[in-house]
Design a protein around this motif. Structure first.
Motif, PDB file in Angstrom:
ATOM      1  N   TRP A 295      41.143  55.103  28.773  1.00  0.00           N
ATOM      2  CA  TRP A 295      40.133  55.809  29.559  1.00  0.00           C
ATOM      3  C   TRP A 295      40.401  55.701  31.049  1.00  0.00           C
ATOM      4  CZ3 TRP A 295      36.368  58.997  27.855  1.00  0.00           C
ATOM      5  CH2 TRP A 295      36.139  59.014  26.480  1.00  0.00           C
ATOM      6  N   ASN A 296      39.999  56.769  31.750  1.00  0.00           N
ATOM      7  CA  ASN A 296      40.042  56.792  33.213  1.00  0.00           C
ATOM      8  C   ASN A 296      38.840  57.604  33.674  1.00  0.00           C
ATOM      9  OD1 ASN A 296      40.523  57.230  35.936  1.00  0.00           O
ATOM     10  ND2 ASN A 296      42.735  57.357  35.678  1.00  0.00           N
ATOM     11  N   GLY A 297      37.781  56.925  34.071  1.00  0.00           N
ATOM     12  CA  GLY A 297      36.559  57.626  34.428  1.00  0.00           C
ATOM     13  C   GLY A 297      35.970  58.319  33.213  1.00  0.00           C
ATOM     14  N   ASP A 298      35.695  59.611  33.367  1.00  0.00           N
ATOM     15  CA  ASP A 298      35.106  60.388  32.277  1.00  0.00           C
ATOM     16  C   ASP A 298      36.153  61.055  31.404  1.00  0.00           C
ATOM     17  OD1 ASP A 298      32.517  59.770  33.005  1.00  0.00           O
ATOM     18  OD2 ASP A 298      32.275  61.525  34.289  1.00  0.00           O
ATOM     19  N   GLY A 299      37.418  60.745  31.592  1.00  0.00           N
ATOM     20  CA  GLY A 299      38.477  61.333  30.793  1.00  0.00           C
ATOM     21  C   GLY A 299      39.364  60.273  30.180  1.00  0.00           C
ATOM     22  N   PHE A 300      40.196  60.700  29.252  1.00  0.00           N
ATOM     23  CA  PHE A 300      41.131  59.759  28.645  1.00  0.00           C
ATOM     24  C   PHE A 300      42.469  60.439  28.408  1.00  0.00           C
ATOM     25  CE2 PHE A 300      39.031  61.688  24.914  1.00  0.00           C
ATOM     26  CZ  PHE A 300      40.134  62.078  24.160  1.00  0.00           C
ATOM     27  N   ARG A 301      43.483  59.604  28.243  1.00  0.00           N
ATOM     28  CA  ARG A 301      44.796  60.036  27.799  1.00  0.00           C
ATOM     29  C   ARG A 301      45.208  59.126  26.646  1.00  0.00           C
ATOM     30  NH1 ARG A 301      48.682  60.488  32.937  1.00  0.00           N
ATOM     31  NH2 ARG A 301      50.082  61.346  31.352  1.00  0.00           N
ATOM     32  N   VAL A 302      46.296  59.466  26.014  1.00  0.00           N
ATOM     33  CA  VAL A 302      46.780  58.700  24.876  1.00  0.00           C
ATOM     34  C   VAL A 302      48.102  58.060  25.242  1.00  0.00           C
ATOM     35  CG1 VAL A 302      47.482  58.805  22.452  1.00  0.00           C
ATOM     36  CG2 VAL A 302      45.625  60.269  23.276  1.00  0.00           C
ATOM     37  N   TRP A 303      48.245  56.772  24.933  1.00  0.00           N
ATOM     38  CA  TRP A 303      49.540  56.118  25.083  1.00  0.00           C
ATOM     39  C   TRP A 303      50.419  56.547  23.910  1.00  0.00           C
ATOM     40  CZ3 TRP A 303      48.494  50.346  26.797  1.00  0.00           C
ATOM     41  CH2 TRP A 303      48.288  50.326  28.183  1.00  0.00           C
ATOM     42  N   GLN A 524      36.198  56.586  42.187  1.00  0.00           N
ATOM     43  CA  GLN A 524      36.549  57.867  41.583  1.00  0.00           C
ATOM     44  C   GLN A 524      37.037  58.808  42.682  1.00  0.00           C
ATOM     45  OE1 GLN A 524      36.576  58.747  38.239  1.00  0.00           O
ATOM     46  NE2 GLN A 524      36.220  56.563  37.945  1.00  0.00           N
ATOM     47  N   ALA A 525      38.164  59.469  42.408  1.00  0.00           N
ATOM     48  CA  ALA A 525      38.768  60.359  43.401  1.00  0.00           C
ATOM     49  C   ALA A 525      39.058  61.722  42.783  1.00  0.00           C
ATOM     50  CB  ALA A 525      40.039  59.740  43.978  1.00  0.00           C
ATOM     51  N   GLY A 529      40.972  60.695  39.170  1.00  0.00           N
ATOM     52  CA  GLY A 529      40.279  59.724  38.331  1.00  0.00           C
ATOM     53  C   GLY A 529      39.977  58.449  39.089  1.00  0.00           C
ATOM     54  N   ALA A 530      39.956  57.323  38.387  1.00  0.00           N
ATOM     55  CA  ALA A 530      39.683  56.026  39.004  1.00  0.00           C
ATOM     56  C   ALA A 530      40.934  55.543  39.714  1.00  0.00           C
ATOM     57  CB  ALA A 530      39.248  55.023  37.949  1.00  0.00           C
ATOM     58  N   VAL A 531      40.822  55.257  41.009  1.00  0.00           N
ATOM     59  CA  VAL A 531      41.971  54.847  41.812  1.00  0.00           C
ATOM     60  C   VAL A 531      41.691  53.516  42.487  1.00  0.00           C
ATOM     61  CG1 VAL A 531      42.552  57.272  42.224  1.00  0.00           C
ATOM     62  CG2 VAL A 531      41.236  56.009  43.955  1.00  0.00           C
ATOM     63  N   VAL A 532      42.770  52.804  42.782  1.00  0.00           N
ATOM     64  CA  VAL A 532      42.663  51.549  43.523  1.00  0.00           C
ATOM     65  C   VAL A 532      42.669  51.867  45.009  1.00  0.00           C
ATOM     66  CG1 VAL A 532      43.716  49.312  43.990  1.00  0.00           C
ATOM     67  CG2 VAL A 532      43.809  50.294  41.689  1.00  0.00           C
ATOM     68  N   LYS A 533      41.678  51.357  45.725  1.00  0.00           N
ATOM     69  CA  LYS A 533      41.538  51.641  47.157  1.00  0.00           C
ATOM     70  C   LYS A 533      42.179  50.538  47.998  1.00  0.00           C
ATOM     71  CE  LYS A 533      39.193  54.522  48.607  1.00  0.00           C
ATOM     72  NZ  LYS A 533      39.494  55.906  49.015  1.00  0.00           N
TER      73      LYS A 533
END
Length: 816
Positions: A295-303, A524-525, A529-533
Motif C-alpha cells: 500500500w501507498n496512501g489510498d492506492g496499492f501495487r503488487v510486488w 501525501q504528495a 503517494g506517500a513520500v519521505v520529506k
C-alpha cells in the motif's frame, strides 16, 4: 552511468566517501526461513486444467483454496493451509452434478454456514451451502443468472453485495441475504475496454477497492486492474498505476482472475491469481501464483509478478488453535470461570453465575503496536464474551466483548483500576453471536480499531497509547467457546518494512526497514503517494531486497531535490552499488526521475541503504529493472525477411525490400531488449490513408496480440507511439490504453508516399524529427511518476496499409 531523466543529462559520479557523516555498522539482514516459488502446482489438481481462478479465504486460523472445475467433470476441489505456503488436499467439497464445469467458485462464511457462489460452465449462478468449508456443499438456490464470476462483499453495516461480469464491465447488486440477489443491476464503472471479469471487492479506511481482470483468458495480455470508490455499487475509478499485475512475455504470462486474502501475520494482503500455461485438454491450463500487495496512501501495487523463490508469508508472533486436550503452558487464568480445552471442540469457558470477569491470558506479550485476531461464540444466549488486549495487570488492560443482551460490541480500557475509555457499536441485526465470529483488533498508538467478522464497527480514541501487553479471552456471566487466536507486531501494512522486495521491482520510500522515514516525516504528495520529506545530509534509509540473479540493473529514483540540490548514493553494507549521484536544484517541489544505468547487483537477500551526502530531497520510490546495452540495428529488409522482429497483430510481409503491414487489421512488431534505455529509432514509412496511423514505437514492454480472441484492441503494450497521419505528428502513451500526450503540425506528403520519422528517447524526454529537417518537430518530457524509461523499439500501423524501410536504431549519444 547515471542521469537525470528529466533532462537526459549525465550526472556527476562523486567520490566514494560521504564527507562529514559518521559511518555506522549494521547487522546482517535476517534471512527468510521458508520460501515458495510461482507458479504453484498442487497434488490432486485438475489434470491438464490446473488451478484456474484460485479463490482463497480464511476461517478460524486456516486458509481454504477453491479453483475452477474442468468442463468435463463435476465437483469442486478444496485444499487447506495453515500458512498459505503448504497446502493439503481435502477432496471434493461437493459432487453435485450441477457443478459440472463449476467456474470460479467463491466461498463466504456467515453465522455458522459457508456459502459457495459459482457459475457452472458460465451459464448463470447458483449458491451452494455447507456447515464446513470442506463440505459437503449442497445446492441451495436455482439459477439466478448474472453471467459469470460472481463474488460477494459484506459492508460494515452488514449489507451484502453481489458482483459479476457484465457486457460493459463489472456490475453489482445488493443482496437481502446470502441466498438472494436483488433484481437491480448497477454499473460499477470498473471496465477494461473489453470483456471484464473476475471482480473482488474489499474495504480499507472507508474506501471500497475492486480488482478485476480482462480481456480474454487465452491472451498473454490477460491482466489485473484495480479501482477505488466511495460507494460499493458505483463510481469505481481505475488506478493511475493500472495494470497492477501484468506480464505478457517471460516465465509466466496471462495473469489474472485473482482473490485477495490477509496473510498469517494478520496484516499483509496477498494477491492470489493464476497464470496461463497454454491450452489443456478441455480448456486453459493454469496454475496458482501469490504475490504481496504493498500500500501507498489510498492506492496499492503488487510486488510481482514473481517467478523466482520468494520468502513465504510471515507467520504471527504468537498463535494457538487449541487443537489439544489441555490448556497448555502458554496461558494463565484469572477470575472464577472454568476454562477447558479438548481437541474436538477447542477452548471453552463456563462463567455462568460467576462474579466479575473470567480471563485467559497468553504469557507472550505483544509489542506496543500490533494486530490481534480472536474467534468467539456465546452459548446459551446470555452474558458477554470477547477479547482482552494490552493487558499489563488487573488494573490496566483493554477488553472488547460481544454482548448477548444488548446485541452490541462493547469495549473499555481500564487505567489504574478505573474505566478510562468506553465505546459500543450495534451489531448488524442478523449477526448471530451464538455462532463463531471473528474479532480483529488493530492497536497503534492512541487508537484501537475493532472489527467483527470483517466489519469495522468501533474505534477507541485513547488518552495514552494502549501499549504492549498480553492478549487473551474473557467472559462475563456466560458460557462461551473460542477458536484461533494470534497476534503479530505488524499493523496497518507496517509488515512491508521487514519484507524483502523482489528485484527487479520497486520499493516505496516510506517503507524503510528501521522506520526512519517516520522520523523524517511522511506526507501525501498527489500522484507520488506517500513520500519521505526532507531527507537530508547524513541520513539513511534502508530497504530489504531479494535479488534472484547476479547481473546489471537499472535504478530509477523518484525525487524532488531541495533548494541546494542533493547528492546521494546507494550501498549494500560497505559495498557501493551506486556511487554518489548529484542532482541540482530544480523548481521548488518539482519531481524528477533520476536514473543509474548498468549497476551491478549480486544475487541474494540484501539490505540496500540510501545515504544523502549533502543537500536534501523529498523521496518517493526506487524502481529497478534488468539492464541491457543498446545494440545498433540496421534493417533494409533486402534479405526478404524480418528475422529478429517479433510480430503481434496484423498481416506482415516483406516485399521489394520493405516490411509491409496489411490494412485488414492493426499491426505491430518489435525488436531489441526490454533492458534498453536511451536510444534513437528511425525509419522511412508511408503516409497513411485518412483515418490511419503509421509510426514508431519506443520503450515497449509487455506487448501482446490485442486482436487475438476477438479482443479488437491495438493498444496491448506499455510504451510510446509516435505516428504520422493527415494532420501531422502525434505522440501517445500506451499502457493497455491510449493517452494522447502531444501533437505537432507537419506537412506530410500524399498518402502512400514515404516520409522519414525519427524518435530520440533520453531519460523521460522524447524528441521527434520528421522529413529531412534537422530540427525537432515535437519535444515532450513525461514528468509523471509512470514514465516508461526502458524497453524495445517497434513499428505500428492502424487503419491503413503501411510500408517501412531503412530502420535504424542507435544508442543515444553513441553509448550503449
Amino acid at each position: 552511468m547515471s542521469r537525470k531523466s528529466g533532462a537526459g543529462m549525465l550526472l556527476l559520479l562523486a567520490g566514494l566517501l560521504a564527507a562529514g557523516c559518521t559511518p555506522q555498522t549494521e547487522d546482517a539482514p535476517k534471512l527468510p526461513a521458508r520460501t515458495y516459488t510461482n507458479p504453484i502446482s498442487l497434488p490432486d489438481e485438475w489434470g491438464e486444467y490446473g488451478l484456474g481462478d484460485p479463490f482463497v479465504f480464511s476461517y478460524n486460523g486456516y486458509y481454504y483454496l477453491y479453483v475452477s472445475t474442468r468442463d468435463t467433470d463435476a465437483g469442486v476441489k478444496v485444499w487447506r493451509s495453515a500458512d498459505l505456503a503448504d497446502w493439503k488436499y481435502e477432496g471434493l467439497c461437493t459432487e453435485d452434478p450441477l457443478t459440472t464445469g463449476a467456474y470460479a467458485p467463491e466461498v463466504r462464511y456467515w453465522n455458522g454456514k459457508f456459502y459457495m457462489y459459482t457459475s457452472p460452465a458460465g451459464q448463470g449462478h447458483y449458491v451452494l451451502e455447507s456447515g464446513s468449508p470442506t463440505g459437503p456443499f449442497r445446492v441451495a438456490t436455482g439459477n439466478f443468472g448474472r453471467t459469470i464470476d460472481g463474488s460477494t462483499f459484506v459492508d460494515d453495516d452488514g449489507q451484502w453485495y453481489f458482483y459479476y461480469a457484465g457486457p460493459n464491465g463489472i456490475q453489482a447488486a445488493p443482496m437481502s441475504d446470502p441466498l438472494t440477489v436483488a433484481p437491480e443491476e448497477d454499473q460499477t464503472g470498473a471496465y477494461m475496454g473489453g470483456w471484464t471479469e473476475g471482480p473482488t471487492v474489499f474495504k480499507r479506511n472507508g474506501k471500497y477497492y475492486m480488482t478485476y481482470t480482462g480481456n480474454h483468458v487465452f491472451s498473454a495480455g490477460y491482466r489485473v486492474d484495480a479501482a477505488v470508490s466511495d460507494s460499493p455499487l458505483q463510481g469505481f475509478g481505475g488506478f493511475e498505476d493500472n495494470p497492477v499485475l501484468l506480464r505478457s512475455d517471460g516465465a509466466t504470462v496471462g495473469l489474472g482472475h485473482n482473490s485477495v486474502v490477509t496473510g498469517p501475520d494478520l496484516d499483509t494482503q496477498y494477491m492470489i491469481y493464476h497464470n496461463l500455461e497454454g491450452h489443456g485438454v478441455v480448456g486453459p491450463l493454469r496454475h496458482m501464483n501469490m504475490d504481496r500487495i504493498v500500500w501507498n496512501g489510498d492506492g496499492f501495487r503488487v510486488w510481482g509478478p514473481t517467478s523466482d523463490a520468494q520468502p513465504a508469508p510471515e507467520l504471527p508472533a504468537f498463535a494457538d488453535r487449541f487443537e489439544r486436550n489441555d490448556l497448555g503452558k502458554d496461558w494463565k487464568t484469572a477470575g472464577d470461570g472454568s476454562w477447558s480445552v479438548n481437541a474436538k471442540d477447542g477452548l471453552s469457558v463456563d462463567a455462568a453465575g460467576k462474579e466479575g470477569r473470567s480471563m485467559l491470558l497468553a504469557k507472550t506479550e505483544t509489542p506496543s503496536a500490533y494486530t490481534a485476531e480472536f474467534h468467539v461464540r456465546l452459548d446459551g444466549g446470555a452474558g458477554k464474551a470477547g477479547a482482552v488486549f494490552s493487558y499489563e495487570n488487573d488494573k490496566n488492560y483493554g477488553i472488547a466483548m460481544l454482548d448477548a443482551q444488548s446485541g452490541q460490541l462493547t469495549a473499555e480500557v481500564r487505567e489504574g483500576g478505573k474505566v478510562a475509555v468506553t465505546g459500543s457499536a450495534k451489531l448488524p441485526g442478523d449477526l448471530d453471536i451464538s455462532q463463531l465470529q471473528t474479532l480483529r483488533l488493530e492497536v497503534s498508538g492512541k487508537t484501537v480499531r475493532i472489527y467483527v467478522e470483517g466489519m469495522h464497527l468501533l474505534d477507541l480514541a485513547l488518552k495514552d497509547a494502549a501499549g504492549a501487553g498480553k492478549i487473551g479471552y474473557a467472559a462475563e456471566s456466560a458460557k462461551a467457546r473460542f477458536g484461533y487466536v494470534a497476534f503479530s507486531g505488524s499493523v496497518g501494512g507496517s509488515g512491508v518494512r521487514h519484507a524483502y522486495a523482489p528485484l527487479p521491482g520497486f520499493v516505496n520510500a516510506a517503507d524503510d526497514e528501521a522506520g526512519e522515514a517516520l522520523k523524517l516525516g511522511i506526507a501525501q504528495a498527489g500522484e507520488e503517494g506517500a513520500v519521505v520529506k526532507n531527507f537530508g545530509a547524513c541520513k539513511k534509509l534502508s530497504y530489504l531486497v531479494s535479488v534472484p540473479k547476479s547481473g546489471t540493473y537499472n535504478f530509477h529514483f523518484r525525487v524532488a531535490p531541495g533548494s541546494d540540490g542533493v547528492k546521494f548514493r546507494l550501498k549494500d553494507g560497505d559495498t557501493e552499488v551506486i556511487p554518489a549521484i548529484e542532482v541540482p536544484a530544480g523548481k521548488t517541489g518539482e519531481w524528477v526521475t533520476v536514473s543509474a544505468v548498468g549497476m551491478k547487483l549480486e544475487a541474494g537477500y540484501q539490505r540496500l541503504t540510501l545515504e544523502v551526502d549533502k543537500g536534501s530531497m523529498d523521496f518517493a520510490k526506487m524502481e529497478t529493472a534488468a539492464y541491457a546495452p543498446v545494440t545498433a540495428v540496421k534493417d533494409d529488409f533486402e534479405d526478404k525477411n524480418d528475422f529478429g522482429w517479433t510480430r503481434y497483430e496484423g498481416g506482415w510481409s516483406v516485399k521489394q525490400g520493405q516490411l509491409r503491414a496489411s490494412s485488414l487489421q492493426p499491426a505491430k512488431t518489435v525488436i531489441g531488449d526490454y533492458g534498453w534505455t536511451d536510444y534513437s529509432v528511425e525509419a522511412d514509412l508511408t503516409v497513411p490513408e485518412d483515418g490511419g496511423q503509421t509510426g514508431l514505437l519506443v520503450r515497449v514492454a509487455n506487448p501482446a496480440n490485442g486482436m487475438d480472441q476477438n479482443q479488437n484492441r491495438d493498444d496491448f503494450l506499455q510504451g510510446y507511439f509516435v505516428y504520422v497521419d493527415a494532420k501531422g505528428i502525434h505522440l501517445v502513451k500506451h499502457d493497455y490504453d491510449t493517452v494522447p500526450l502531444a501533437d505537432a503540425a507537419f506537412a506530410t506528403p500524399k498518402p502512400g508516399e514515404m516520409v522519414h520519422l525519427k524518435v530520440l528517447a533520453e531519460g523521460s524526454r522524447l524528441t521527434v524529427y520528421a522529413g529531412d529537417g534537422g530540427k525537432p518537430v515535437l519535444e515532450y518530457e513525461d514528468k509523471s511518476g509512470r514514465a516508461f524509461l526502458q524497453g524495445k523499439a517497434g513499428l505500428k500501423s492502424v487503419g491503413t496499409a503501411s510500408r517501412f524501410d531503412k530502420v535504424r536504431i542507435e544508442p543515444a549519444g553513441g553509448k550503449p
